[in-house]
Design a protein around this motif. Structure first.
Motif, PDB file in Angstrom:
ATOM      1  N   CYS A  44      -2.432  -1.171   7.300  1.00 24.41           N
ATOM      2  CA  CYS A  44      -1.560  -2.218   7.841  1.00 24.41           C
ATOM      3  C   CYS A  44      -0.205  -1.584   8.118  1.00 24.41           C
ATOM      4  O   CYS A  44       0.017  -0.419   7.812  1.00 24.41           O
ATOM      5  CB  CYS A  44      -1.457  -3.404   6.889  1.00 24.41           C
ATOM      6  N   CYS A  47       2.542  -1.725   4.380  1.00 23.36           N
ATOM      7  CA  CYS A  47       2.201  -1.189   3.068  1.00 23.36           C
ATOM      8  C   CYS A  47       2.906   0.146   2.814  1.00 23.36           C
ATOM      9  O   CYS A  47       2.773   1.087   3.608  1.00 23.36           O
ATOM     10  CB  CYS A  47       0.694  -0.995   2.963  1.00 23.36           C
ATOM     11  N   ASN A  77      -4.670  -7.897   7.344  1.00 22.72           N
ATOM     12  CA  ASN A  77      -3.719  -8.708   6.580  1.00 22.72           C
ATOM     13  C   ASN A  77      -3.407 -10.023   7.282  1.00 22.72           C
ATOM     14  O   ASN A  77      -3.440 -10.111   8.520  1.00 22.72           O
ATOM     15  CB  ASN A  77      -2.422  -7.938   6.341  1.00 22.72           C
ATOM     16  N   ASP A  78      -3.076 -11.026   6.488  1.00 26.16           N
ATOM     17  CA  ASP A  78      -2.664 -12.329   6.983  1.00 26.16           C
ATOM     18  C   ASP A  78      -1.319 -12.174   7.699  1.00 26.16           C
ATOM     19  O   ASP A  78      -0.273 -12.030   7.066  1.00 26.16           O
ATOM     20  CB  ASP A  78      -2.547 -13.294   5.799  1.00 26.16           C
ATOM     21  N   TYR A  82       2.580 -12.387   6.575  1.00 28.52           N
ATOM     22  CA  TYR A  82       3.200 -11.052   6.664  1.00 28.52           C
ATOM     23  C   TYR A  82       3.376 -10.712   8.145  1.00 28.52           C
ATOM     24  O   TYR A  82       2.591  -9.965   8.718  1.00 28.52           O
ATOM     25  CB  TYR A  82       2.325 -10.008   5.955  1.00 28.52           C
ATOM     26  N   CYS A 119      -7.989  -2.712  -0.362  1.00 28.77           N
ATOM     27  CA  CYS A 119      -6.579  -2.336  -0.330  1.00 28.77           C
ATOM     28  C   CYS A 119      -6.268  -1.611   0.969  1.00 28.77           C
ATOM     29  O   CYS A 119      -7.146  -1.323   1.769  1.00 28.77           O
ATOM     30  CB  CYS A 119      -6.242  -1.444  -1.532  1.00 28.77           C
ATOM     31  N   CYS A 177      -1.900  -1.108  -1.587  1.00 31.91           N
ATOM     32  CA  CYS A 177      -1.555  -2.521  -1.674  1.00 31.91           C
ATOM     33  C   CYS A 177      -2.809  -3.351  -1.420  1.00 31.91           C
ATOM     34  O   CYS A 177      -3.617  -3.008  -0.559  1.00 31.91           O
ATOM     35  CB  CYS A 177      -0.513  -2.877  -0.619  1.00 31.91           C
ATOM     36  N   SER A 178      -2.945  -4.446  -2.135  1.00 33.62           N
ATOM     37  CA  SER A 178      -4.107  -5.306  -1.924  1.00 33.62           C
ATOM     38  C   SER A 178      -4.077  -5.892  -0.517  1.00 33.62           C
ATOM     39  O   SER A 178      -3.003  -6.074   0.073  1.00 33.62           O
ATOM     40  CB  SER A 178      -4.130  -6.432  -2.961  1.00 33.62           C
ATOM     41  N   LYS A 180      -3.929  -8.612   2.110  1.00 37.06           N
ATOM     42  CA  LYS A 180      -3.244  -9.906   2.055  1.00 37.06           C
ATOM     43  C   LYS A 180      -4.157 -10.964   2.660  1.00 37.06           C
ATOM     44  O   LYS A 180      -4.168 -11.178   3.874  1.00 37.06           O
ATOM     45  CB  LYS A 180      -1.899  -9.860   2.783  1.00 37.06           C
ATOM     46  N   TRP A 181      -4.972 -11.575   1.807  1.00 32.35           N
ATOM     47  CA  TRP A 181      -5.957 -12.574   2.240  1.00 32.35           C
ATOM     48  C   TRP A 181      -5.268 -13.887   2.574  1.00 32.35           C
ATOM     49  O   TRP A 181      -4.275 -14.265   1.953  1.00 32.35           O
ATOM     50  CB  TRP A 181      -7.000 -12.801   1.160  1.00 32.35           C
ATOM     51  N   LYS A 182      -5.837 -14.591   3.536  1.00 33.75           N
ATOM     52  CA  LYS A 182      -5.347 -15.919   3.891  1.00 33.75           C
ATOM     53  C   LYS A 182      -5.671 -16.899   2.765  1.00 33.75           C
ATOM     54  O   LYS A 182      -6.708 -16.763   2.111  1.00 33.75           O
ATOM     55  CB  LYS A 182      -5.994 -16.401   5.198  1.00 33.75           C
TER      56      LYS A 182
END
Length: 184
Positions: A44, A47, A77-78, A82, A119, A177-178, A180-182
């Motif tokens: 992403c 991160c 990522n969401d 973000y 991640c 970094c994990s 970023k789930w919705k």
């Protein structure tokens, strides 16, 4: 939040996908697959783990492409939560950094879920028939005194896949970094 994915399930088949790239094209796994294997990277824009390693990721991707490995990066990522991971920002980063591989947007997050991405960065290395051979980190720990740089674990593993069709038996999970789930 830091995430670490599970280790490699050798032979697990790469899920298909059809995702938009920042270059205006739509890509399927088959479009990316190289004659010697395929590397699917979940990254992403924001991160710190990705940003710190981005020059090395770009270098390794170019060298792996020369060995017959297809390479793709996917951001899942969401982007509402973000915004720096939004499609326009992805396009700007790919242009600014000269990505020589497609950078795709998984807005629904369905592809990341199908892969079990945990991640950023998260690396999935497949053999020529689409069987998983590497699920590990980009590189080893920071070098000890006297060493110039960390061991290039991803590059060495995928080079081995290109040459033998098999990944190394010893692999260490990626850390970053994990995703970023919705919500919901």
């Amino acid at each position: 939040m830091v995430g670490a994915p599970p280790v490699c399930k050798f032979g697990w088949k790469a899920p298909g996908f059809a995702l938009p790239g920042v270059d205006g094209r739509r890509y399927r796994y088959e479009d990316i697959a190289g004659p010697k294997g395929t590397l699917v990277m979940f990254i992403c824009n924001h991160c710190p783990y990705v940003l710190k390693a981005l020059d090395r990721i770009i270098r390794d991707a170019a060298e792996l492409t020369a060995l017959g490995i297809g390479v793709v990066a996917i951001s899942a990522n969401d982007a509402e939560a973000y915004p720096q991971d939004g499609f326009a920002q992805m396009k700007a980063l790919a242009t600014e950094r000269g990505f020589a591989f497609p950078y795709l947007f998984d807005e629904s997050q369905g592809v990341a879920r199908a892969y079990g991405a945990a991640c950023t960065p998260d690396f999935f290395g497949f053999d020529a028939s689409g069987g998983l051979q590497y699920r590990g980190r980009l590189e080893g720990p920071q070098p000890q005194a006297g060493l110039a740089e960390p061991r290039r674990e991803l590059y060495e593993a995928m080079k081995q896949v290109a040459e033998t069709g098999h990944g190394p038996r010893e692999q260490f999970p990626a850390m970053g970094c994990s995703i970023k789930w919705k919500a919901g």
